[in-house]
Write an enzyme that holds these catalytic residues in place. Structure first.
Site, PDB file in Angstrom:
ATOM      1  N   GLY A 194      33.971  12.207  32.666  1.00  0.00           N
ATOM      2  CA  GLY A 194      35.053  13.183  32.663  1.00  0.00           C
ATOM      3  C   GLY A 194      34.661  14.607  33.021  1.00  0.00           C
ATOM      4  O   GLY A 194      35.358  15.553  32.667  1.00  0.00           O
ATOM      5  N   SER A 195      33.554  14.776  33.783  1.00  0.00           N
ATOM      6  CA  SER A 195      33.163  16.157  34.088  1.00  0.00           C
ATOM      7  C   SER A 195      34.138  16.815  35.068  1.00  0.00           C
ATOM      8  O   SER A 195      34.348  18.034  35.007  1.00  0.00           O
ATOM      9  CB  SER A 195      31.733  16.214  34.619  1.00  0.00           C
ATOM     10  OG  SER A 195      31.620  15.611  35.878  1.00  0.00           O
ATOM     11  N   LYS A 251      40.894  -3.760  39.940  1.00  0.00           N
ATOM     12  CA  LYS A 251      42.251  -3.183  39.940  1.00  0.00           C
ATOM     13  C   LYS A 251      42.866  -3.426  38.573  1.00  0.00           C
ATOM     14  O   LYS A 251      42.325  -4.209  37.776  1.00  0.00           O
ATOM     15  CB  LYS A 251      43.107  -3.837  41.028  1.00  0.00           C
ATOM     16  CG  LYS A 251      43.276  -5.334  40.834  1.00  0.00           C
ATOM     17  CD  LYS A 251      44.166  -5.951  41.893  1.00  0.00           C
ATOM     18  CE  LYS A 251      44.353  -7.443  41.606  1.00  0.00           C
ATOM     19  NZ  LYS A 251      45.195  -8.126  42.562  1.00  0.00           N
ATOM     20  N   MET A 259      37.739   4.059  38.461  1.00  0.00           N
ATOM     21  CA  MET A 259      36.933   3.061  39.154  1.00  0.00           C
ATOM     22  C   MET A 259      37.715   1.841  39.645  1.00  0.00           C
ATOM     23  O   MET A 259      37.116   0.813  39.958  1.00  0.00           O
ATOM     24  CB  MET A 259      35.789   2.610  38.236  1.00  0.00           C
ATOM     25  CG  MET A 259      34.816   3.727  37.879  1.00  0.00           C
ATOM     26  SD  MET A 259      34.102   4.563  39.316  1.00  0.00           S
ATOM     27  CE  MET A 259      32.925   3.313  39.832  1.00  0.00           C
ATOM     28  N   HIS A 311      35.683  11.993  45.930  1.00  0.00           N
ATOM     29  CA  HIS A 311      34.642  11.006  46.214  1.00  0.00           C
ATOM     30  C   HIS A 311      33.343  11.743  46.558  1.00  0.00           C
ATOM     31  O   HIS A 311      33.362  12.721  47.308  1.00  0.00           O
ATOM     32  CB  HIS A 311      35.081  10.124  47.399  1.00  0.00           C
ATOM     33  CG  HIS A 311      34.060   9.094  47.748  1.00  0.00           C
ATOM     34  ND1 HIS A 311      33.917   7.927  47.032  1.00  0.00           N
ATOM     35  CD2 HIS A 311      33.101   9.070  48.713  1.00  0.00           C
ATOM     36  CE1 HIS A 311      32.912   7.232  47.537  1.00  0.00           C
ATOM     37  NE2 HIS A 311      32.409   7.898  48.561  1.00  0.00           N
TER      38      HIS A 311
HETATM   39  C1  GRF Z   1      32.438  11.705  40.568  1.00  0.00           C
HETATM   40  O1  GRF Z   1      31.177  11.795  41.174  1.00  0.00           O
HETATM   41  C2  GRF Z   1      33.499  11.366  41.566  1.00  0.00           C
HETATM   42  O2  GRF Z   1      33.212  11.804  42.843  1.00  0.00           O
HETATM   43  C3  GRF Z   1      33.526   9.854  41.542  1.00  0.00           C
HETATM   44  O3  GRF Z   1      33.252   9.518  40.200  1.00  0.00           O
HETATM   45  C4  GRF Z   1      32.500  10.553  39.578  1.00  0.00           C
HETATM   46  C5  GRF Z   1      33.226  10.933  38.326  1.00  0.00           C
HETATM   47  O4  GRF Z   1      32.479  11.764  37.492  1.00  0.00           O
HETATM   48  N1  GRF Z   1      34.788   9.364  42.034  1.00  0.00           N
HETATM   49  P1  GRF Z   1      33.140  12.421  36.212  1.00  0.00           P
HETATM   50  O5  GRF Z   1      33.629  11.291  35.310  1.00  0.00           O
HETATM   51  O6  GRF Z   1      34.259  13.311  36.641  1.00  0.00           O
HETATM   52  O7  GRF Z   1      32.026  13.173  35.563  1.00  0.00           O
END
Ligand code: GRF
Length: 198
Positions: free
Chosen positions: A14-15, A67, A94, A113
């Site tokens: 969740g960063s 999914k 994901m 992404h």
């Molecule tokens: C990020 O690197 C994003 O690009 C990818 O998943 C990761 C999520 O990281 N889709 P976070 O959970 O927001 O820390």
């Protein structure tokens, strides 16, 4: 400017959610987080959202790995609608997005992404970049469609690959770029269209 109501979907730590929430708190992003949803009950993103007293719900994903089950996706749509969400923000989500959600929020679902798409779609894009010997990678914010990491690109930020990079170092550098780019893109999407010169 009216506050844009966001619904954030994530499966991980969740960063990116935190970067968006911090930008809102700091007053640099005129938006409001209506709800945070996760397919992982123990995810960091749900814990972070609850710390901030935001509505945070686990959506049981059902039997598929890549999914949501149709019922789970319908529930996701219902929760987002109930929260008055105008823009769906995927932040480390994901699973592929399917018809119920795509149809409910046409051109209103975005994703981030960790590569310069169309290069390196799919999992662990930073490792793909290292393995390919790329000298530069980055991150991309794009609209979401039925494909994987394939929707229309909105914005990108470049990140160098440095000598001696490990996957962890490179991913951390890309994430710093993500945390700047994502709030900025949401800000831009909410800005009134530029006026044509008379
Ligand atoms: C990020 O690197 C994003 O690009 C990818 O998943 C990761 C999520 O990281 N889709 P976070 O959970 O927001 O820390």
């Amino acid at each position: 400017m009216a506050k844009l109501k966001l619904g954030v979907l994530g499966s991980g730590k969740g960063s990116n959610f935190r970067a968006i929430a911090d930008a809102i708190t700091a007053g640099s992003l005129e938006a409001e987080i209506g709800i945070v949803l996760s397919d992982v009950e123990t995810s960091g993103i749900l814990a972070l959202a609850r710390e901030r007293k935001l509505r945070a719900e686990f959506v049981a994903p059902g039997k598929f790995k890549t999914k949501l089950e149709p019922e789970a996706e319908e529930r996701t749509v219902a929760l987002l609608r109930e929260a008055g969400v105008e823009l769906v923000v995927l932040a480390g989500w994901m699973r592929m997005i399917k018809a119920p959600l795509l149809a409910a929020f046409p051109r209103r679902i975005i994703n981030i992404h960790p590569s310069l798409l169309p290069a390196f779609p799919g999992l662990e894009a930073w490792k793909q970049a290292l393995a390919a010997g790329a000298r530069e990678t980055g991150c991309t914010v794009h609209y979401v469609d039925e494909g994987m990491d394939g929707g229309e690109i909105i914005a990108q930020s470049r990140v160098p690959v440095l000598p001696g990079d490990t996957p962890e170092k490179l991913h951390a550098r890309i994430q710093l770029a993500e945390h700047a780019l994502y709030p900025e893109v949401i800000r831009r999407l909410n800005a009134p269209p530029a006026r044509a010169h008379a």
